[in-house]
Design a protein around this motif. Structure first.
Motif, PDB file in Angstrom:
ATOM      1  N   GLN A  42       0.839  -1.262  -0.018  1.00  0.00           N
ATOM      2  CA  GLN A  42       0.022   0.158  -0.089  1.00  0.00           C
ATOM      3  C   GLN A  42       0.858   1.263  -0.055  1.00  0.00           C
ATOM      4  O   GLN A  42       0.550   2.288  -0.762  1.00  0.00           O
ATOM      5  N   SER A  45       1.847   2.005  -3.373  1.00  0.00           N
ATOM      6  CA  SER A  45       0.660   2.890  -4.196  1.00  0.00           C
ATOM      7  C   SER A  45       0.046   4.150  -3.630  1.00  0.00           C
ATOM      8  O   SER A  45      -0.951   4.489  -3.957  1.00  0.00           O
ATOM      9  N   TYR A 190     -10.936  -1.802   2.989  1.00  0.00           N
ATOM     10  CA  TYR A 190      -9.885  -1.976   1.932  1.00  0.00           C
ATOM     11  C   TYR A 190      -9.133  -3.473   1.795  1.00  0.00           C
ATOM     12  O   TYR A 190      -8.423  -3.564   1.046  1.00  0.00           O
ATOM     13  N   GLN A 221      -4.724   7.670  -0.703  1.00  0.00           N
ATOM     14  CA  GLN A 221      -4.429   7.213  -2.104  1.00  0.00           C
ATOM     15  C   GLN A 221      -4.717   5.723  -2.100  1.00  0.00           C
ATOM     16  O   GLN A 221      -5.336   5.296  -3.087  1.00  0.00           O
ATOM     17  N   GLY A 222      -4.190   5.113  -1.259  1.00  0.00           N
ATOM     18  CA  GLY A 222      -4.294   3.579  -1.268  1.00  0.00           C
ATOM     19  C   GLY A 222      -5.618   3.209  -1.123  1.00  0.00           C
ATOM     20  O   GLY A 222      -6.119   2.238  -1.931  1.00  0.00           O
ATOM     21  N   LYS A 223      -6.619   3.733  -0.442  1.00  0.00           N
ATOM     22  CA  LYS A 223      -7.961   3.703  -0.253  1.00  0.00           C
ATOM     23  C   LYS A 223      -8.605   3.927  -1.453  1.00  0.00           C
ATOM     24  O   LYS A 223      -9.513   3.202  -2.042  1.00  0.00           O
ATOM     25  N   ARG A 224      -8.293   5.187  -1.894  1.00  0.00           N
ATOM     26  CA  ARG A 224      -9.198   5.454  -3.007  1.00  0.00           C
ATOM     27  C   ARG A 224      -8.744   4.470  -4.305  1.00  0.00           C
ATOM     28  O   ARG A 224      -9.527   4.389  -5.450  1.00  0.00           O
ATOM     29  N   GLU A 225      -7.690   4.018  -4.486  1.00  0.00           N
ATOM     30  CA  GLU A 225      -7.237   3.083  -5.602  1.00  0.00           C
ATOM     31  C   GLU A 225      -8.203   1.900  -5.431  1.00  0.00           C
ATOM     32  O   GLU A 225      -8.294   1.117  -6.633  1.00  0.00           O
ATOM     33  N   ARG A 226      -8.518   1.453  -4.347  1.00  0.00           N
ATOM     34  CA  ARG A 226      -9.299   0.099  -4.111  1.00  0.00           C
ATOM     35  C   ARG A 226     -10.989   0.633  -4.020  1.00  0.00           C
ATOM     36  O   ARG A 226     -11.585  -0.469  -3.870  1.00  0.00           O
ATOM     37  N   ASP A 228     -13.291   1.522  -5.991  1.00  0.00           N
ATOM     38  CA  ASP A 228     -14.449   1.105  -7.025  1.00  0.00           C
ATOM     39  C   ASP A 228     -14.728  -0.428  -6.748  1.00  0.00           C
ATOM     40  O   ASP A 228     -15.883  -0.947  -6.710  1.00  0.00           O
ATOM     41  N   GLU A 229     -13.417  -1.193  -6.466  1.00  0.00           N
ATOM     42  CA  GLU A 229     -13.513  -2.363  -6.359  1.00  0.00           C
ATOM     43  C   GLU A 229     -14.190  -2.899  -5.139  1.00  0.00           C
ATOM     44  O   GLU A 229     -15.048  -3.744  -5.039  1.00  0.00           O
TER      45      GLU A 229
END
Length: 281
Positions: A42, A45, A190, A221-226, A228-229
């Motif tokens: 994380q 990312s 997440y 940022q790490g949470k935002r990247e996940r 949608d999933e």
């Protein structure tokens, strides 16, 4: 989800995320509450973490036998609690036939930190649900029980083995099937959804509430990247499931409060059985 700065409850403190030296993501409530996931990944990312380390020392003089004594004392107190009676009523009303139970991220039961009492109470609830399910199980093989947490010590592993719990270092998600009980007290969404619940359909789940929209909580940022999933996984998990919120647990306010129980809707479960009997995929 406020934490405790004392053994058995107390003043609330702010929740923080830190990364331990061995790479696990930790969500602290006063001292620590572990969520499972590779924090270093994380960080790569863009996740926001600071360096921290777990307490190394175990409680002075603690042995598996003394740890079992602590656990049994909490079990005795648990029996008369409102939450214990609620759990019994829920499971007796609709028996739950499971073949495996997995416990995700309860933290160490033996390290010299205040969080161990919170962890012990969480273990009490887990074992209580497993025992109820054992009495209702129709399978000859019994229920296989697993647990995983990077904070576990050798003493924790020995103690849990005496309770019939197999500790895994990795791959806990491989033991989750359609006839599983999944226990996840406050593991972050997440991590929980993509690592442990993706593609899974456990018949019983006890832990933090699953949402279909985590947008308000996708701050890093790490949470935002996940995001949608996880939103999609949350929506899928909630299909054909009913939820009951557990009542207030006064014996340790920060151990169990806020937890919920999810079960497949009875009509959905019956449809699955009919499909199996008819040989449908």
């Amino acid at each position: 989800m406020g934490g405790s700065a004392r053994n058995r409850g107390g003043g609330r403190v702010k929740r923080k995320e830190v990364e331990t030296e061995d790479g696990w993501t930790v969500v602290t409530h006063g001292l620590s509450n572990l969520s499972l996931g590779r924090g270093k990944d994380q960080a790569k990312s863009g996740g926001e973490h600071v360096s921290a380390s777990l307490p190394v020392d175990i409680v002075r003089g603690l042995t598996p036998e003394k740890l079992l004594e602590d656990f049994k004392k909490l079990q005795e107190r648990w029996e008369d609690s409102i939450v214990a009676k609620q759990v019994a009523e829920l499971l007796n009303k609709r028996p739950c036939d499971i073949d495996s139970a997995v416990c995700i991220g309860i933290g160490s039961l033996s390290r010299d930190w205040h969080h161990r009492w919170r962890s012990l109470w969480q273990l009490v609830l887990f074992i209580d649900v497993v025992e109820h399910c054992k009495s209702q199980s129709t399978g000859e093989a019994g229920i296989k029980i697993y647990a995983q947490d990077p904070a576990f010590t050798t003493l924790d592993v020995t103690f849990l083995k005496e309770l019939g719990i197999q500790v895994t270092e990795t791959g806990l998600e491989n033991h989750i099937g359609d006839a599983s009980f999944v226990y996840s007290p406050f593991v972050d969404w997440y991590l929980l959804l993509p690592l442990f619940l993706k593609g899974k359909d456990p018949v019983l789940y006890v832990g933090n509430e699953i949402l279909d929209d985590y947008t308000p909580y996708g701050q890093s940022q790490g949470k935002r990247e996940r995001l949608d999933e996880c939103n999609e996984l949350g929506k899928l998990f909630l299909v054909d499931r009913e939820m009951v919120k557990l009542g207030e647990f006064s014996l340790h306010a920060n151990a169990l409060n806020g937890m919920v129980v999810y079960r497949r809707r009875e009509d959905a479960t019956e449809k699955e059985k009919e499909k199996e009997e008819e040989g449908e995929p």
